[in-house]
Motif scaffolding. Structure first.
Motif, short mmCIF file in Angstrom:
data_model
loop_
_atom_site.label_atom_id
_atom_site.label_comp_id
_atom_site.label_asym_id
_atom_site.label_seq_id
_atom_site.Cartn_x
_atom_site.Cartn_y
_atom_site.Cartn_z
N ILE A 1 0.85 -1.18 0.00
CA ILE A 1 0.00 0.00 0.00
C ILE A 1 0.89 1.23 0.00
CG2 ILE A 1 -1.87 -1.17 1.24
CD1 ILE A 1 -1.05 0.35 3.76
N SER A 2 0.29 2.38 -0.32
CA SER A 2 1.04 3.64 -0.36
C SER A 2 0.84 4.41 0.93
CB SER A 2 0.55 4.48 -1.55
OG SER A 2 0.92 5.84 -1.41
N LYS A 3 1.90 5.03 1.43
CA LYS A 3 1.78 5.83 2.65
C LYS A 3 0.87 7.02 2.43
CE LYS A 3 4.47 8.24 6.19
NZ LYS A 3 5.83 8.58 6.69
N ARG A 4 0.99 7.66 1.27
CA ARG A 4 0.19 8.85 0.97
C ARG A 4 -1.27 8.51 0.73
NH1 ARG A 4 -1.53 11.60 -3.49
NH2 ARG A 4 -0.66 10.01 -4.87
N MET A 5 -1.53 7.31 0.20
CA MET A 5 -2.89 6.94 -0.20
C MET A 5 -3.42 5.80 0.68
SD MET A 5 -4.07 8.68 -2.90
CE MET A 5 -5.08 7.59 -3.91
N SER A 6 -3.21 5.90 1.99
CA SER A 6 -3.72 4.85 2.88
C SER A 6 -3.97 5.42 4.27
CB SER A 6 -2.73 3.69 2.96
OG SER A 6 -1.54 4.09 3.63
N SER A 7 -4.78 4.68 5.03
CA SER A 7 -5.07 5.06 6.40
C SER A 7 -5.60 3.83 7.14
CB SER A 7 -6.11 6.19 6.45
OG SER A 7 -7.32 5.79 5.83
N ILE A 8 -5.97 4.02 8.39
CA ILE A 8 -6.49 2.94 9.22
C ILE A 8 -7.96 3.23 9.54
CG2 ILE A 8 -6.32 1.80 11.48
CD1 ILE A 8 -3.30 2.67 11.42
N LEU A 9 -8.80 2.22 9.42
CA LEU A 9 -10.21 2.34 9.79
C LEU A 9 -10.49 1.33 10.89
CD1 LEU A 9 -13.06 3.55 9.29
CD2 LEU A 9 -13.44 1.65 7.68
N ILE A 10 -10.85 1.80 12.09
CA ILE A 10 -11.20 0.93 13.20
C ILE A 10 -12.72 0.87 13.30
CG2 ILE A 10 -11.03 0.54 15.69
CD1 ILE A 10 -8.39 2.03 15.69
N VAL A 11 -13.25 -0.34 13.23
CA VAL A 11 -14.69 -0.58 13.33
C VAL A 11 -14.96 -1.21 14.69
CG1 VAL A 11 -16.73 -1.63 12.29
CG2 VAL A 11 -14.79 -0.95 10.84
N VAL A 12 -15.75 -0.53 15.52
CA VAL A 12 -16.03 -1.03 16.86
C VAL A 12 -17.50 -1.43 16.97
CG1 VAL A 12 -14.19 0.26 17.97
CG2 VAL A 12 -16.45 1.31 17.70
N GLY A 13 -17.79 -2.27 17.95
CA GLY A 13 -19.13 -2.83 18.07
C GLY A 13 -20.15 -1.90 18.67
N ARG A 14 -19.74 -0.94 19.44
CA ARG A 14 -20.67 -0.07 20.14
C ARG A 14 -20.53 1.38 19.67
NH1 ARG A 14 -22.34 -4.30 20.88
NH2 ARG A 14 -22.46 -5.57 22.77
N GLN A 15 -21.61 2.15 19.91
CA GLN A 15 -21.57 3.57 19.55
C GLN A 15 -20.86 4.40 20.61
OE1 GLN A 15 -25.11 5.36 17.79
NE2 GLN A 15 -26.06 3.35 17.68
N ASP A 16 -20.86 3.93 21.85
CA ASP A 16 -20.23 4.67 22.94
C ASP A 16 -18.72 4.45 22.88
OD1 ASP A 16 -19.60 6.04 25.18
OD2 ASP A 16 -20.44 4.59 26.60
N THR A 17 -18.05 5.31 22.15
CA THR A 17 -16.61 5.13 21.89
C THR A 17 -15.78 6.28 22.44
OG1 THR A 17 -16.84 6.16 19.71
CG2 THR A 17 -17.06 3.77 19.81
N GLY A 18 -16.33 6.98 23.44
CA GLY A 18 -15.65 8.17 23.95
C GLY A 18 -14.22 7.93 24.38
N ASP A 19 -13.98 6.86 25.15
CA ASP A 19 -12.62 6.58 25.63
C ASP A 19 -11.68 6.30 24.48
OD1 ASP A 19 -13.49 6.93 28.19
OD2 ASP A 19 -13.65 4.79 28.66
N LEU A 20 -12.15 5.54 23.49
CA LEU A 20 -11.30 5.21 22.35
C LEU A 20 -11.02 6.44 21.51
CD1 LEU A 20 -9.75 3.16 20.72
CD2 LEU A 20 -11.89 2.46 19.63
#
Length: 400
Positions: free
Chosen positions: A147-166
């Protein structure tokens, strides 16, 4: 590949509809998800053949029930959602490994412009995520030129909507500019929204939201909202209101045309077309469908029956984005549901495309336009009416 689970699904849908996803997994191979196993191939094949409402059901089960492999099942479901959103998806590993040659990402989602997202799926945010570990997956993929550094990122998918701490954890880390966070519920909503759009280009714009962006200037977000709203307002079916030769007051009142009834009618048409073409279609938009292998595409529009004088008539709208959707397919079809699924016209797209230049058009103030199609029936003979040309008989295209 062994598709016995698909055969069971096709022949026993009523039975399967009452099963949990954990029970369905038991029908696949030995019932245990392992990397590069026949079980995983069969289970993923099953997920690719079912309608999105089951993905919603199964995702909720994974988050509310204590399934032994609930996290692994959810991982496959999330990757299937990525496919439904229009990404190219590379499945990752189920479990971490000590083999340094293996990288422990859960999936890689690629957009048509070459942008790629390294996906991490978490059923809960109860425990802190080691962001350095997640970031290392992306860094190793960059080092290996995958993958390319310029054209990539990380997507974290979590199970709950309450994600304040994360969220706070991400904001306070050195990886903040490389990570986007979304709940499973929001991702499911995005998938269902996409299935109500008319233009696949709009859904690709929506996917841009999943990229990390700095929104000091919010114009891009406003443009996405505007284009989505405009897309949802398009009537993909009837063009009757644009036919100035018809006295609308003389037409019988249309039956209750609630969304549920419209969807049910359309889906019934698609079901009989699947049998005709021996294919399984997955919904890609409000009236857009593609086969699981994406080698066949279908646009299915529907109309109420209008009885005028000695004939029955049906009016439809056909839009340029639908034309482009079919032109990209190896095999494309246009289907017209006339009053009910019992009267469905199925035309190969090349044949229908020959008619377009002779059909009337309606141009809107916003620059959009569409063709309006009239199918009329007299004495069990069905034809498409053309402007200044002979009507086109379509009896040969009726689905029996």
């Amino acid at each position: 590949m062994d598709n016995s689970i698909i055969d069971l699904w096709e022949n026993n849908k009523e039975v399967f509809q009452s099963k949990t996803v954990e029970q369905i997994l038991l029908f696949c191979g030995d019932g245990k998800l392992r990397d590069n196993s026949s079980t995983s191939h069969e289970f993923r094949s099953f997920l690719s053949n079912i309608s999105s409402k089951y993905l919603v059901k199964y995702a909720e089960e994974c988050l509310t029930s204590s399934y032994k492999d609930g996290g692994l099942i959810l991982q496959d479901i999330i990757n299937q959602i990525g496919l439904r959103l229009g990404f190219n998806v590379e499945d990752g590993l189920y479990r971490g490994t000590r083999n340094k040659s293996n990288i422990g990402y859960d999936g890689i989602w690629s957009l048509k412009d070459g942008y790629e997202m390294v996906v991490e799926v978490k059923t809960t945010d109860t425990y802190r995520i080691n962001l350095d570990t997640v970031a290392s997956y992306r860094n190793r993929l960059i080092e290996e030129n995958r993958i390319s550094k310029r054209m990539s990122s990380i997507l974290i998918v979590v199970g709950r909507q309450d994600t304040g701490d994360l969220e706070a954890q991400i904001r306070g880390s050195k990886h903040a500019w490389d990570i986007r966070l979304i709940s499973t519920d929001a991702l499911l909503k995005l998938m269902m929204l996409k299935e109500n759009l008319n233009d696949t280009r709009t859904s690709l714009q929506i996917n841009e939201i999943l990229k990390p962006m700095e929104y000091t200037r919010v114009d891009p977000l406003i443009n996405i909202i505007f284009n989505t709203t405009e897309d949802l307002q398009i009537d993909t079916d009837t063009g009757v209101e644009q036919d100035n030769s018809i006295d609308l007051n003389a037409l019988p009142q249309r039956e209750n045309n609630s969304k549920s009834k419209t969807v049910e009618f359309r889906e019934e048409c698609v079901a009989i077309i699947e049998k005709k073409l021996k294919a399984t279609f997955i919904k890609q938009g409000r009236c857009l469908y593609s086969s699981v292998q994406n080698d066949c595409r279908l646009v299915c529009v529907i109309s109420k029956r209008y009885k005028l004088k000695n004939s029955n008539r049906y009016w439809f709208a056909f839009h340029p984005p639908q034309k482009e959707f079919l032109k990209e397919a190896k095999n494309g079809y246009v289907a017209f549901g006339c009053g009910s699924s019992d009267l469905t016209v199925l035309m190969p797209f090349p044949k229908f495309e020959e008619c377009l230049e002779k059909l009337g058009q309606t141009h809107k103030e916003n620059g959009r336009f569409y063709w309006h199609i009239e199918i009329f029936e007299k004495n069990k003979n069905y034809s498409i009416r053309q402007n200044h040309a002979e009507d086109i008989p379509v009896n040969e295209f009726l689905v029996n």
